[in-house]
Write an enzyme that holds these catalytic residues in place. Sequence first.
Site, PDB file in Angstrom:
ATOM      1  N   LYS A 111       0.836  -1.197   0.000  1.00 50.72           N
ATOM      2  CA  LYS A 111       0.000   0.000   0.000  1.00 50.72           C
ATOM      3  C   LYS A 111       0.872   1.249   0.000  1.00 50.72           C
ATOM      4  CE  LYS A 111      -3.613   2.271   2.750  1.00 50.72           C
ATOM      5  NZ  LYS A 111      -4.424   2.203   3.990  1.00 50.72           N
ATOM      6  N   HIS A 139       0.951   4.242  -3.089  1.00 49.74           N
ATOM      7  CA  HIS A 139       0.419   5.573  -2.794  1.00 49.74           C
ATOM      8  C   HIS A 139       1.477   6.668  -2.758  1.00 49.74           C
ATOM      9  CE1 HIS A 139      -2.955   3.012  -1.651  1.00 49.74           C
ATOM     10  NE2 HIS A 139      -3.699   4.074  -1.863  1.00 49.74           N
ATOM     11  N   HIS A 188      -3.299   0.669  -9.115  1.00 54.13           N
ATOM     12  CA  HIS A 188      -3.827  -0.440  -8.322  1.00 54.13           C
ATOM     13  C   HIS A 188      -5.345  -0.457  -8.331  1.00 54.13           C
ATOM     14  CE1 HIS A 188      -3.665   2.920  -5.427  1.00 54.13           C
ATOM     15  NE2 HIS A 188      -4.651   2.305  -4.794  1.00 54.13           N
ATOM     16  N   ARG A 199     -13.064  11.340   6.888  1.00 54.54           N
ATOM     17  CA  ARG A 199     -11.860  10.576   7.194  1.00 54.54           C
ATOM     18  C   ARG A 199     -11.136  11.187   8.397  1.00 54.54           C
ATOM     19  NH1 ARG A 199     -10.003   7.459   2.769  1.00 54.54           N
ATOM     20  NH2 ARG A 199      -7.802   8.074   3.022  1.00 54.54           N
ATOM     21  N   CYS A 208     -14.112   3.523   1.401  1.00 56.55           N
ATOM     22  CA  CYS A 208     -13.214   3.525   0.243  1.00 56.55           C
ATOM     23  C   CYS A 208     -11.946   2.779   0.637  1.00 56.55           C
ATOM     24  CB  CYS A 208     -12.825   4.945  -0.160  1.00 56.55           C
ATOM     25  SG  CYS A 208     -14.109   6.182   0.072  1.00 56.55           S
ATOM     26  N   SER A 209     -11.574   1.754  -0.143  1.00 58.58           N
ATOM     27  CA  SER A 209     -10.380   1.004   0.213  1.00 58.58           C
ATOM     28  C   SER A 209      -9.922   0.169  -0.981  1.00 58.58           C
ATOM     29  CB  SER A 209     -10.649   0.126   1.444  1.00 58.58           C
ATOM     30  OG  SER A 209      -9.444  -0.400   1.962  1.00 58.58           O
ATOM     31  N   GLU A 221      -3.198   9.024  -4.969  1.00 61.18           N
ATOM     32  CA  GLU A 221      -3.977   7.877  -5.413  1.00 61.18           C
ATOM     33  C   GLU A 221      -3.878   7.738  -6.924  1.00 61.18           C
ATOM     34  OE1 GLU A 221      -5.400   5.656  -3.680  1.00 61.18           O
ATOM     35  OE2 GLU A 221      -6.088   6.494  -1.769  1.00 61.18           O
ATOM     36  N   GLU A 254      -5.934   4.845  -9.180  1.00 60.69           N
ATOM     37  CA  GLU A 254      -6.751   3.662  -8.992  1.00 60.69           C
ATOM     38  C   GLU A 254      -7.716   3.433 -10.150  1.00 60.69           C
ATOM     39  OE1 GLU A 254      -7.333   3.937  -4.134  1.00 60.69           O
ATOM     40  OE2 GLU A 254      -8.906   4.764  -5.438  1.00 60.69           O
TER      41      GLU A 254
END
Length: 265
Positions: free
Chosen positions: A74, A78, A89, A108, A124-125, A184, A186
């Site tokens: 991770k 990032h 990813h 968050r 969100c993940s 990010e 994605e």
Amino acid sequence: MWRALRRAGSAALRSGPAVRGERREPSARTGRTCATITMPEVKTDHLDEQQVQLLAEMCILIDENDNKIGADTKKNCHLNENIDKGLLHRAFSVFLFNTENKLLLQQRSDAKITFPDCFTNTCCSHPLSHPLELEENDAIGVRRAAQRRLKAELGIPMEQVTPEEISYLTRIHYKAKSDGIWGEHEIDYILFVQKDVTLNPDPNEIKSYCYVTQKELKQLLDKAAKNEVKITPWFKLIAETFLFKWWDNLNNLNKFVEHEKIHRM
């Protein structure tokens, strides 16, 4: 309206080790060992310990057509330095509505490494690189990951939202910087759920949460446009492009299913 959560303990940030990406190899000229940096060196001693531990999770690396090409941490996924080189990813965004058609939003926590203090959709993940979450048939691996993270972030018992109750609509491809170090990049699976659930959020993940009507969300988006509050970039993109037409059709989402399409945003 918003239910705020306070983190246990007085220290918002805890010390942790530096995350390093370095290997050593002999110098061709001198024969001595010299350092060659293979990944950016990023110190994390000023970041939240629990969030730093999550940086070791293995995300699913993909190409621009969402084909799996490998796995990486991770942390590496990032870092803007890696994102600028094309590292991409797989991810997901959950939109959970109650039976009154209100959408569950979260803010968050300040401990989050990317986009702290930002308002965003329910959860969100990322699916992780292990067999249960790598399975691609009807996005079942991603939906299993969503069930796992709904429990981890919001405390929703896993039996209350099963993968079969999570609807996969479509995917978006986006890129955004959180700050000078983190960001990010994605392909994000859009997932919908409508159900009344029990909530027990983790304050390390979530600062506040609330169910909102369409009118209340539009007010929040107006405040974000005036820089009065912060929202995550993926939530902004989804809200401005798709969300309200989907919201108007919660009982008829099948006509919006686009499993073959990736929206480039």
